[in-house]
Write a protein that holds these residues in place. Sequence first.
Motif, PDB file in Angstrom:
ATOM      1  N   SER A   1       0.787  -1.220  -0.132  1.00 22.51           N
ATOM      2  CA  SER A   1      -0.133   0.113  -0.134  1.00 22.51           C
ATOM      3  C   SER A   1       0.879   1.094  -0.049  1.00 22.51           C
ATOM      4  CB  SER A   1      -0.758   0.213   1.195  1.00 22.51           C
ATOM      5  OG  SER A   1      -0.372   0.777   2.228  1.00 22.51           O
ATOM      6  N   ARG A   2       0.223   2.457  -0.294  1.00 24.89           N
ATOM      7  CA  ARG A   2       1.132   3.531  -0.126  1.00 24.89           C
ATOM      8  C   ARG A   2       1.205   4.078   1.210  1.00 24.89           C
ATOM      9  NH1 ARG A   2      -0.110   9.085  -2.389  1.00 24.89           N
ATOM     10  NH2 ARG A   2       1.926   9.801  -3.337  1.00 24.89           N
ATOM     11  N   ARG A   3       2.348   3.540   1.792  1.00 23.26           N
ATOM     12  CA  ARG A   3       2.122   3.785   3.233  1.00 23.26           C
ATOM     13  C   ARG A   3       2.587   5.124   3.589  1.00 23.26           C
ATOM     14  NH1 ARG A   3       4.061  -1.042   0.853  1.00 23.26           N
ATOM     15  NH2 ARG A   3       2.591  -2.434   1.536  1.00 23.26           N
ATOM     16  N   ARG A   4       1.671   5.832   4.566  1.00 24.79           N
ATOM     17  CA  ARG A   4       2.217   7.192   4.937  1.00 24.79           C
ATOM     18  C   ARG A   4       2.134   7.113   6.511  1.00 24.79           C
ATOM     19  NH1 ARG A   4      -1.254  10.205   0.688  1.00 24.79           N
ATOM     20  NH2 ARG A   4      -0.859   8.405  -0.822  1.00 24.79           N
ATOM     21  N   SER A   5       3.128   7.854   7.071  1.00 18.43           N
ATOM     22  CA  SER A   5       3.149   7.808   8.517  1.00 18.43           C
ATOM     23  C   SER A   5       3.633   9.007   9.026  1.00 18.43           C
ATOM     24  CB  SER A   5       3.852   6.778   9.193  1.00 18.43           C
ATOM     25  OG  SER A   5       4.720   6.266   8.236  1.00 18.43           O
ATOM     26  N   ASN A   6       3.594   9.336  10.390  1.00 15.94           N
ATOM     27  CA  ASN A   6       4.119  10.624  10.888  1.00 15.94           C
ATOM     28  C   ASN A   6       4.730  10.363  12.383  1.00 15.94           C
ATOM     29  OD1 ASN A   6       2.831  12.334   9.107  1.00 15.94           O
ATOM     30  ND2 ASN A   6       1.040  11.320   9.886  1.00 15.94           N
ATOM     31  N   LEU A   7       5.582  11.124  12.442  1.00 18.45           N
ATOM     32  CA  LEU A   7       6.380  11.129  13.726  1.00 18.45           C
ATOM     33  C   LEU A   7       6.511  12.293  14.497  1.00 18.45           C
ATOM     34  CD1 LEU A   7       9.225  10.116  11.923  1.00 18.45           C
ATOM     35  CD2 LEU A   7       7.786   8.363  13.242  1.00 18.45           C
ATOM     36  N   VAL A   8       6.678  11.889  15.814  1.00 22.69           N
ATOM     37  CA  VAL A   8       6.306  13.074  16.577  1.00 22.69           C
ATOM     38  C   VAL A   8       7.678  13.329  17.432  1.00 22.69           C
ATOM     39  CG1 VAL A   8       5.233  14.289  18.623  1.00 22.69           C
ATOM     40  CG2 VAL A   8       4.088  12.794  17.046  1.00 22.69           C
ATOM     41  N   CYS A   9       8.342  14.675  17.590  1.00 20.34           N
ATOM     42  CA  CYS A   9       9.425  14.828  18.477  1.00 20.34           C
ATOM     43  C   CYS A   9       9.566  16.340  18.889  1.00 20.34           C
ATOM     44  CB  CYS A   9      10.673  14.422  17.638  1.00 20.34           C
ATOM     45  SG  CYS A   9      11.743  13.724  18.353  1.00 20.34           S
ATOM     46  N   SER A  10      10.233  16.493  19.993  1.00 20.42           N
ATOM     47  CA  SER A  10       9.717  17.970  20.513  1.00 20.42           C
ATOM     48  C   SER A  10      11.479  18.556  19.628  1.00 20.42           C
ATOM     49  CB  SER A  10       9.961  17.917  21.837  1.00 20.42           C
ATOM     50  OG  SER A  10      11.238  17.174  22.280  1.00 20.42           O
ATOM     51  N   SER A  11      11.258  19.670  19.354  1.00 18.21           N
ATOM     52  CA  SER A  11      12.418  20.504  19.082  1.00 18.21           C
ATOM     53  C   SER A  11      12.265  22.102  19.042  1.00 18.21           C
ATOM     54  CB  SER A  11      12.952  19.987  17.587  1.00 18.21           C
ATOM     55  OG  SER A  11      13.711  20.766  17.063  1.00 18.21           O
ATOM     56  N   THR A  12      13.334  22.570  19.115  1.00 18.14           N
ATOM     57  CA  THR A  12      13.237  24.102  18.999  1.00 18.14           C
ATOM     58  C   THR A  12      13.212  24.675  17.548  1.00 18.14           C
ATOM     59  OG1 THR A  12      15.591  24.251  19.670  1.00 18.14           O
ATOM     60  CG2 THR A  12      14.010  24.273  21.647  1.00 18.14           C
ATOM     61  N   MET A  13      13.773  23.828  16.929  1.00 18.78           N
ATOM     62  CA  MET A  13      13.877  24.060  15.564  1.00 18.78           C
ATOM     63  C   MET A  13      12.814  24.726  15.020  1.00 18.78           C
ATOM     64  SD  MET A  13      15.237  22.070  12.345  1.00 18.78           S
ATOM     65  CE  MET A  13      17.051  21.940  12.666  1.00 18.78           C
ATOM     66  N   THR A  14      12.811  25.845  14.366  1.00 19.64           N
ATOM     67  CA  THR A  14      11.707  26.330  13.522  1.00 19.64           C
ATOM     68  C   THR A  14      11.354  25.761  12.270  1.00 19.64           C
ATOM     69  OG1 THR A  14      12.695  28.145  12.349  1.00 19.64           O
ATOM     70  CG2 THR A  14      11.892  28.650  14.670  1.00 19.64           C
ATOM     71  N   GLU A  15      10.201  25.763  11.640  1.00 16.81           N
ATOM     72  CA  GLU A  15       9.654  25.082  10.423  1.00 16.81           C
ATOM     73  C   GLU A  15      10.541  25.844   9.201  1.00 16.81           C
ATOM     74  OE1 GLU A  15       5.642  24.701   9.779  1.00 16.81           O
ATOM     75  OE2 GLU A  15       5.378  24.130  11.796  1.00 16.81           O
ATOM     76  N   VAL A  16      10.864  27.171   9.415  1.00 16.26           N
ATOM     77  CA  VAL A  16      11.596  27.974   8.535  1.00 16.26           C
ATOM     78  C   VAL A  16      12.908  27.494   8.220  1.00 16.26           C
ATOM     79  CG1 VAL A  16      12.572  29.826   9.185  1.00 16.26           C
ATOM     80  CG2 VAL A  16      10.998  29.736   7.302  1.00 16.26           C
ATOM     81  N   GLU A  17      13.549  27.175   9.294  1.00 22.51           N
ATOM     82  CA  GLU A  17      14.949  26.774   9.321  1.00 22.51           C
ATOM     83  C   GLU A  17      15.137  25.045   8.798  1.00 22.51           C
ATOM     84  OE1 GLU A  17      15.772  27.190  13.215  1.00 22.51           O
ATOM     85  OE2 GLU A  17      16.793  29.322  13.060  1.00 22.51           O
TER      86      GLU A  17
END
Length: 788
Positions: free
Chosen positions: A87-103
Amino acid sequence: MLSIFTKCFSNQLIDRRGSRFLTSSITVSVIAGLLPSLLLSSQVSPLAVSGLVVRRSSSAGHNGIYRNSLGGKVPKVANTEIFPQESRRRSNLVCSSTMTEVENPLLKSWHEEPFLLPPFGAIEVADFEPAFEVAMKGHVQDLQTIVDSTEKPSFANVIEVYDRAGLLMDKISGVYGNYVSSLNTDAMQQVQMRLSPILSRHSSQTYTLPGLFDKIQKLHQKRSDLSLNSEQLRLLERVYMDFTRQGAHFDTQSQKEYADLKAQLAELQTQFNQNVMKDEEEWHMLLTVKEMDGCPENLIEAARQAALVKNYTEDDQYIITTSRSLVEPFLTYANRRDLRERACTAWTNRGQLDPDRNNIKTAENILKLRQRQANLHGHSSFAEYQCLDRMAKTPQNVMKLLENVWERAKVSAERERNALEEFVRQQPGDTLTDGIQPWDWRFYAEKVRIAKYDFDESLLKPYLSLNQVTQAVMAVSNNLFGLKYKKRTDISSYHPDVDTYEVTQGDDDSLVAIFLHDNYARPHKSSGAWMSEFRSQTDNLPSSNDEMQKIPIVANNNNFAKANPTLLSFDDATTLFHEMGHAHHGMLSKATYGRLASTNVLTDFVELPSQLMEHWLKQPQVLKEFAKHYKTGQPVPDELLQKLEKAQSFNQGFATIEFTICALLDMSMHQIQDYTDFDLVEFEKQEMERLGMPQGIVMRHRPAHFQHLFSTSGYAAGYYVYQWAEVLDADVFAAFEESGDIFDSETAEKARKFIYSAGNTVAPDELFRRFRGRDPDISFMLKKKGLI
């Protein structure tokens, strides 16, 4: 083989049987406390991870994918149990970080990169966890939008939207899956261990999001009234099956148990994979040139290069590692029997060389969890659960094929062993009081081949430089499908070893794909050979998206010993052709929906495109044009080609036994219904005795390093797929031979349409019938192997 990383994230690895399989799996899940709402897990099949990984496999190489392969494929990356097979697998992960999305380069727009390739130079290991956190949330939001819609459920607002949900997840997963197989440094391995359960639980949550399956199920129930075309109907049926195979129809308590089970599997499979990689990284045998007596010059040069990589810089230092491209030639040519025994023992005991990371107990725990998984689905065994969604349908059908081949191969192998022992008896001073052992077979087989056919494969190697074989496979690609390859030396990739090609077709040079060729063995790279994708083909994208996102980015990974120049054995060359077959499956894909595109096919069909491509390497007209001496540029002599052709069926009993025993053990092991007091070591021993394993041959993949089975689930109860596909590929190539031209344009167009481009838009058995006009005939495969 397909990579271990399955299409879950749109990235699929396919590996060869003989090579390591498999896939890198990304198991998506959410760590409790970070995203409490994400509770369930799912499995990513590798190689597809089946899409399964795909890697070349079988016995001697292909003989190995998956030859070796889902890898496979399967298929080889890390491990993951996230999405349903193919199947066309998709998943997601979670992790805390102070890095901004723009960086974070994984979250930025890639529009400044050529062909929207990943910004390889900017990506760091620390980027993955925060990127997955963002992508995972976005994926859930995409799915929640489907649930919250007040419109009457339709194919367009449910199934089509579902198919393109999680595009950021796919994008990041494509990079991640390739990194954990090709650049799995110590830091990357730590990230992988943290992410495995998170990705798994995210996957589970995507299948059990309240209200989502309800809409899919209602559409499935009235599918005959929806006026869908054949591809739309296929997509609806596959998505519905994906959800049911991931427990979407379970009650709440069973869903929670299933999520916990999948998360545990994800962690165990990742650990299994990393243990094998660590053994392969650490073990080596330091030698002097005198101790390499009998080895050809190119092997000595490769051993020297391997020593330099390990920082052995003094003059007379060479090393043999457990890399197949080093250890198999050493076992074939080295005169010192004690050194061959030492190398063979280490090679066949990977995964248990260090008592602190012995994979036997890990594999036993995986088997128990898989059995519970099957029980939750109402099946008596994991093999039964796996086969239900394959061409074979039942374990009994698989065993019928394997046992047919096994009994024939035993007779052939016994005849070969007798010939080896007779040769030894005729040699003055050469005695083997304990008979032919696993570290003897290749050594004496090579001598018998020279004596019987006057064919010394070391004399062929100078004509099979990596450069010439690459030119050959690309020329075959052009002759069959009109593809043209332009090397882009101006584009940097994730490692200096990687070559990037722009693949086009037609007089207007329209872009077909971007192809990455990563050919050399190195530290932190999985062993084996596999195909994977950074981006898969699909036409189902939001109208605002760049059209370039429909163009696939396909990668082939091999593990050739780097030298100057790199000379390939015929088996290595076959592996390169094999993986290019998988690459064509991705590059030529022509599906509307991502779930049905590329290698997202049933596991026992995924090795057909790869194994079919191998046939062209064996054709004299291809070798005469491209097999040229690396020093003189002279074409390979006709006499040598004639000897090669006569010797093709030599040692096929050994090659077939070496593979088939793995497939038989796999299927038997996964048909067990109660693992109470199960002892894997004892089980292996008993199966060898029950089946009558010929003396002097060992399993190509013993349980402690059988990554096709335990680094992912894609090839579990599925290693047979290479042999199943051999029935198909031998029959398909016979169609080219019957046309009178191995590049017959009409036959090639049919192969492109029904084998390489269709993906999963049509059931695989029907695709074969459309190509051949009938069901498969096993006799072509048996003849190829010299078994009839």
